[in-house]
Design a protein around this motif. Structure first.
Motif, PDB file in Angstrom:
ATOM      1  N   ALA A  49      37.132  41.688  87.944  1.00  0.00           N
ATOM      2  CA  ALA A  49      38.375  42.383  88.319  1.00  0.00           C
ATOM      3  C   ALA A  49      38.775  42.103  89.757  1.00  0.00           C
ATOM      4  O   ALA A  49      39.960  41.918  90.067  1.00  0.00           O
ATOM      5  CB  ALA A  49      38.208  43.883  88.087  1.00  0.00           C
ATOM      6  N   SER A  50      37.801  42.068  90.664  1.00  0.00           N
ATOM      7  CA  SER A  50      38.117  41.805  92.067  1.00  0.00           C
ATOM      8  C   SER A  50      38.680  40.401  92.232  1.00  0.00           C
ATOM      9  O   SER A  50      39.601  40.173  93.025  1.00  0.00           O
ATOM     10  CB  SER A  50      36.865  41.963  92.936  1.00  0.00           C
ATOM     11  N   HIS A  86      33.074  34.988  98.868  1.00  0.00           N
ATOM     12  CA  HIS A  86      32.411  34.514  97.644  1.00  0.00           C
ATOM     13  C   HIS A  86      33.428  34.277  96.536  1.00  0.00           C
ATOM     14  O   HIS A  86      33.423  33.228  95.874  1.00  0.00           O
ATOM     15  CB  HIS A  86      31.369  35.542  97.197  1.00  0.00           C
ATOM     16  N   HIS A  87      34.316  35.234  96.331  1.00  0.00           N
ATOM     17  CA  HIS A  87      35.332  35.087  95.280  1.00  0.00           C
ATOM     18  C   HIS A  87      36.298  33.952  95.608  1.00  0.00           C
ATOM     19  O   HIS A  87      36.704  33.190  94.721  1.00  0.00           O
ATOM     20  CB  HIS A  87      36.096  36.396  95.112  1.00  0.00           C
ATOM     21  N   LEU A  88      36.673  33.839  96.866  1.00  0.00           N
ATOM     22  CA  LEU A  88      37.593  32.769  97.266  1.00  0.00           C
ATOM     23  C   LEU A  88      36.971  31.398  97.007  1.00  0.00           C
ATOM     24  O   LEU A  88      37.656  30.467  96.543  1.00  0.00           O
ATOM     25  CB  LEU A  88      37.944  32.906  98.748  1.00  0.00           C
ATOM     26  N   ARG A  89      35.709  31.260  97.300  1.00  0.00           N
ATOM     27  CA  ARG A  89      35.032  29.978  97.081  1.00  0.00           C
ATOM     28  C   ARG A  89      35.016  29.618  95.591  1.00  0.00           C
ATOM     29  O   ARG A  89      35.264  28.475  95.211  1.00  0.00           O
ATOM     30  CB  ARG A  89      33.615  30.051  97.637  1.00  0.00           C
ATOM     31  N   ASN A  95      40.126  46.511 100.395  1.00  0.00           N
ATOM     32  CA  ASN A  95      39.030  47.413 100.762  1.00  0.00           C
ATOM     33  C   ASN A  95      37.684  46.836 100.324  1.00  0.00           C
ATOM     34  O   ASN A  95      36.852  47.518  99.704  1.00  0.00           O
ATOM     35  CB  ASN A  95      39.244  48.801 100.136  1.00  0.00           C
ATOM     36  N   MET A  96      37.472  45.575 100.640  1.00  0.00           N
ATOM     37  CA  MET A  96      36.229  44.872 100.321  1.00  0.00           C
ATOM     38  C   MET A  96      35.639  44.301 101.602  1.00  0.00           C
ATOM     39  O   MET A  96      36.325  44.211 102.623  1.00  0.00           O
ATOM     40  CB  MET A  96      36.494  43.728  99.315  1.00  0.00           C
ATOM     41  N   SER A  97      34.390  43.880 101.527  1.00  0.00           N
ATOM     42  CA  SER A  97      33.767  43.242 102.677  1.00  0.00           C
ATOM     43  C   SER A  97      34.200  41.780 102.739  1.00  0.00           C
ATOM     44  O   SER A  97      34.499  41.162 101.708  1.00  0.00           O
ATOM     45  CB  SER A  97      32.251  43.321 102.574  1.00  0.00           C
ATOM     46  N   SER A  98      34.244  41.220 103.943  1.00  0.00           N
ATOM     47  CA  SER A  98      34.629  39.815 104.097  1.00  0.00           C
ATOM     48  C   SER A  98      33.690  38.871 103.349  1.00  0.00           C
ATOM     49  O   SER A  98      34.155  37.912 102.717  1.00  0.00           O
ATOM     50  CB  SER A  98      34.684  39.447 105.583  1.00  0.00           C
ATOM     51  N   ILE A 139      40.361  38.719  90.018  1.00  0.00           N
ATOM     52  CA  ILE A 139      41.733  38.721  89.512  1.00  0.00           C
ATOM     53  C   ILE A 139      42.678  39.306  90.544  1.00  0.00           C
ATOM     54  O   ILE A 139      43.786  38.788  90.762  1.00  0.00           O
ATOM     55  CB  ILE A 139      41.828  39.520  88.190  1.00  0.00           C
ATOM     56  N   ARG A 140      42.263  40.391  91.199  1.00  0.00           N
ATOM     57  CA  ARG A 140      43.104  41.011  92.224  1.00  0.00           C
ATOM     58  C   ARG A 140      43.375  40.032  93.372  1.00  0.00           C
ATOM     59  O   ARG A 140      44.504  39.943  93.871  1.00  0.00           O
ATOM     60  CB  ARG A 140      42.434  42.274  92.763  1.00  0.00           C
ATOM     61  N   ILE A 141      42.336  39.317  93.780  1.00  0.00           N
ATOM     62  CA  ILE A 141      42.491  38.349  94.868  1.00  0.00           C
ATOM     63  C   ILE A 141      43.431  37.231  94.444  1.00  0.00           C
ATOM     64  O   ILE A 141      44.335  36.839  95.203  1.00  0.00           O
ATOM     65  CB  ILE A 141      41.121  37.783  95.285  1.00  0.00           C
ATOM     66  N   PHE A 142      43.225  36.713  93.240  1.00  0.00           N
ATOM     67  CA  PHE A 142      44.089  35.626  92.759  1.00  0.00           C
ATOM     68  C   PHE A 142      45.538  36.091  92.675  1.00  0.00           C
ATOM     69  O   PHE A 142      46.460  35.394  93.114  1.00  0.00           O
ATOM     70  CB  PHE A 142      43.604  35.139  91.389  1.00  0.00           C
ATOM     71  N   TRP A 143      45.766  37.288  92.124  1.00  0.00           N
ATOM     72  CA  TRP A 143      47.134  37.796  91.993  1.00  0.00           C
ATOM     73  C   TRP A 143      47.776  37.968  93.364  1.00  0.00           C
ATOM     74  O   TRP A 143      48.933  37.605  93.575  1.00  0.00           O
ATOM     75  CB  TRP A 143      47.128  39.127  91.249  1.00  0.00           C
ATOM     76  N   LEU A 144      47.017  38.524  94.307  1.00  0.00           N
ATOM     77  CA  LEU A 144      47.526  38.699  95.671  1.00  0.00           C
ATOM     78  C   LEU A 144      47.971  37.364  96.255  1.00  0.00           C
ATOM     79  O   LEU A 144      49.066  37.254  96.842  1.00  0.00           O
ATOM     80  CB  LEU A 144      46.439  39.324  96.548  1.00  0.00           C
ATOM     81  N   LEU A 145      47.157  36.329  96.091  1.00  0.00           N
ATOM     82  CA  LEU A 145      47.436  35.026  96.704  1.00  0.00           C
ATOM     83  C   LEU A 145      48.483  34.231  95.936  1.00  0.00           C
ATOM     84  O   LEU A 145      48.895  33.173  96.388  1.00  0.00           O
ATOM     85  CB  LEU A 145      46.136  34.233  96.836  1.00  0.00           C
ATOM     86  N   CYS A 146      48.908  34.744  94.795  1.00  0.00           N
ATOM     87  CA  CYS A 146      50.067  34.164  94.112  1.00  0.00           C
ATOM     88  C   CYS A 146      51.355  34.572  94.816  1.00  0.00           C
ATOM     89  O   CYS A 146      52.403  33.955  94.599  1.00  0.00           O
ATOM     90  CB  CYS A 146      50.113  34.614  92.646  1.00  0.00           C
ATOM     91  N   HIS A 147      51.267  35.626  95.640  1.00  0.00           N
ATOM     92  CA  HIS A 147      52.469  36.174  96.272  1.00  0.00           C
ATOM     93  C   HIS A 147      52.485  36.050  97.784  1.00  0.00           C
ATOM     94  O   HIS A 147      53.494  36.358  98.417  1.00  0.00           O
ATOM     95  CB  HIS A 147      52.631  37.644  95.880  1.00  0.00           C
ATOM     96  N   CYS A 148      51.374  35.632  98.372  1.00  0.00           N
ATOM     97  CA  CYS A 148      51.348  35.476  99.813  1.00  0.00           C
ATOM     98  C   CYS A 148      50.197  34.566 100.210  1.00  0.00           C
ATOM     99  O   CYS A 148      49.351  34.223  99.382  1.00  0.00           O
ATOM    100  CB  CYS A 148      51.216  36.829 100.519  1.00  0.00           C
ATOM    101  N   GLU A 149      50.208  34.180 101.457  1.00  0.00           N
ATOM    102  CA  GLU A 149      49.137  33.371 102.025  1.00  0.00           C
ATOM    103  C   GLU A 149      48.405  34.248 103.027  1.00  0.00           C
ATOM    104  O   GLU A 149      49.027  34.824 103.918  1.00  0.00           O
ATOM    105  CB  GLU A 149      49.717  32.133 102.701  1.00  0.00           C
ATOM    106  N   GLU A 150      47.075  34.369 102.880  1.00  0.00           N
ATOM    107  CA  GLU A 150      46.339  35.277 103.753  1.00  0.00           C
ATOM    108  C   GLU A 150      44.979  34.713 104.132  1.00  0.00           C
ATOM    109  O   GLU A 150      44.450  33.820 103.473  1.00  0.00           O
ATOM    110  CB  GLU A 150      46.140  36.640 103.083  1.00  0.00           C
ATOM    111  N   CYS A 151      44.415  35.272 105.202  1.00  0.00           N
ATOM    112  CA  CYS A 151      43.069  34.914 105.648  1.00  0.00           C
ATOM    113  C   CYS A 151      42.062  35.884 105.045  1.00  0.00           C
ATOM    114  O   CYS A 151      42.431  36.928 104.486  1.00  0.00           O
ATOM    115  CB  CYS A 151      42.989  34.932 107.169  1.00  0.00           C
ATOM    116  N   VAL A 152      40.792  35.575 105.176  1.00  0.00           N
ATOM    117  CA  VAL A 152      39.731  36.390 104.581  1.00  0.00           C
ATOM    118  C   VAL A 152      39.774  37.829 105.091  1.00  0.00           C
ATOM    119  O   VAL A 152      39.669  38.781 104.318  1.00  0.00           O
ATOM    120  CB  VAL A 152      38.345  35.769 104.873  1.00  0.00           C
TER     121      VAL A 152
END
Length: 232
Positions: free
Chosen positions: A43-44, A75-78, A67-70, A46-59
């Motif tokens: 689930a996390s 790990h999910h980004l990789r 509300n997650m740790s860097s 998916i949330r990250i992927f959906w977020l990055l479909c709408h914007c460009e962001e750093c870790v």
């Protein structure tokens, strides 16, 4: 080598069945698809992927927004990047992430939003959709000199392409392209009346790099060439 017949024979095998069987034999394609869907089994993620479909962001910002740790976000980004669903851009020491502009990423993005709409009917009410479409409309009109694609709009605003096009037509009675063309020609007519700008510059300010295409579009709407329209 001939394909083995099906166990249950129902007459001559249709040609489309042969095509389907040939595609089924391409196991590498299905393995790749399974790998992509496996990446979204969290689930996390998916949330990250959906977020990055709408914007460009750093870790750091992604971690704050979710509300997650860097380290967890990294790990999910990789994983998402290794699967080809994310792209990166480096600016100095900072790395920014955004969804890849690929058919697979676009399909997954739309699928996620369609499921969200089905599973959570109150996720975005009709009034909220209309409000969002009006924001997109205003953005387009203030950036008429740019050729902004549907894909770019879905990265700027939290809406999938199908909903964007459907709700826009419901609100404004026409497609995005037709609506923008009308406003571009109206602005061009105003510039021709009120300024001495060359026709080529007028064309550029309303989003036409080609003066000939602008001239043709202007004549289609006003029945005159831009120079004839300007003539006192």
């Amino acid at each position: 080598m001939d394909t083995m017949p099906l166990p249950h024979y129902h007459g001559e095998e249709p040609s489309h069945t042969k095509v389907i069987r040939a595609l089924l034999d391409n196991t590498d394609t299905f393995t790749s698809l399974a790998d992509i869907f496996r990446q979204l089994g969290d689930a996390s993620r998916i949330r990250i992927f959906w977020l990055l479909c709408h914007c460009e962001e750093c870790v750091v910002n992604i971690a704050a927004m979710l509300n997650m740790s860097s380290p967890a976000v990294s790990h999910h980004l990789r994983t998402l990047r290794d699967s080809g669903l994310l792209m990166t851009r480096r600016d100095g020491k900072e790395v920014y992430y955004h969804a890849a502009d690929t058919a697979q990423a676009r399909l997954l993005h739309e699928m996620i939003e369609q499921v969200m709409d089905v599973a959570c009917p109150q996720w975005r009410s009709e009034a909220q959709q209309v409000q969002l479409i009006r924001q997109i409309h205003d953005y387009l009109l203030t950036h008429m000199e740019q050729r902004i694609t549907i894909e770019e709009l879905t990265h700027l605003y939290p809406i999938n392409p199908t909903t964007l096009k459907e709700v826009f037509k419901d609100v404004y009675g026409t497609s995005i392209a037709a609506h923008l063309k009308k406003h571009r020609m109206e602005k061009a007519a105003q510039l021709l009346r009120e300024t001495d700008l060359p026709v080529a510059e007028v064309a550029r300010q309303v989003g036409y790099e080609s003066q000939s295409k602008f001239t043709a579009a202007f004549k289609e709407q006003y029945g005159q060439l831009p120079k004839e329209y300007r003539r006192p």
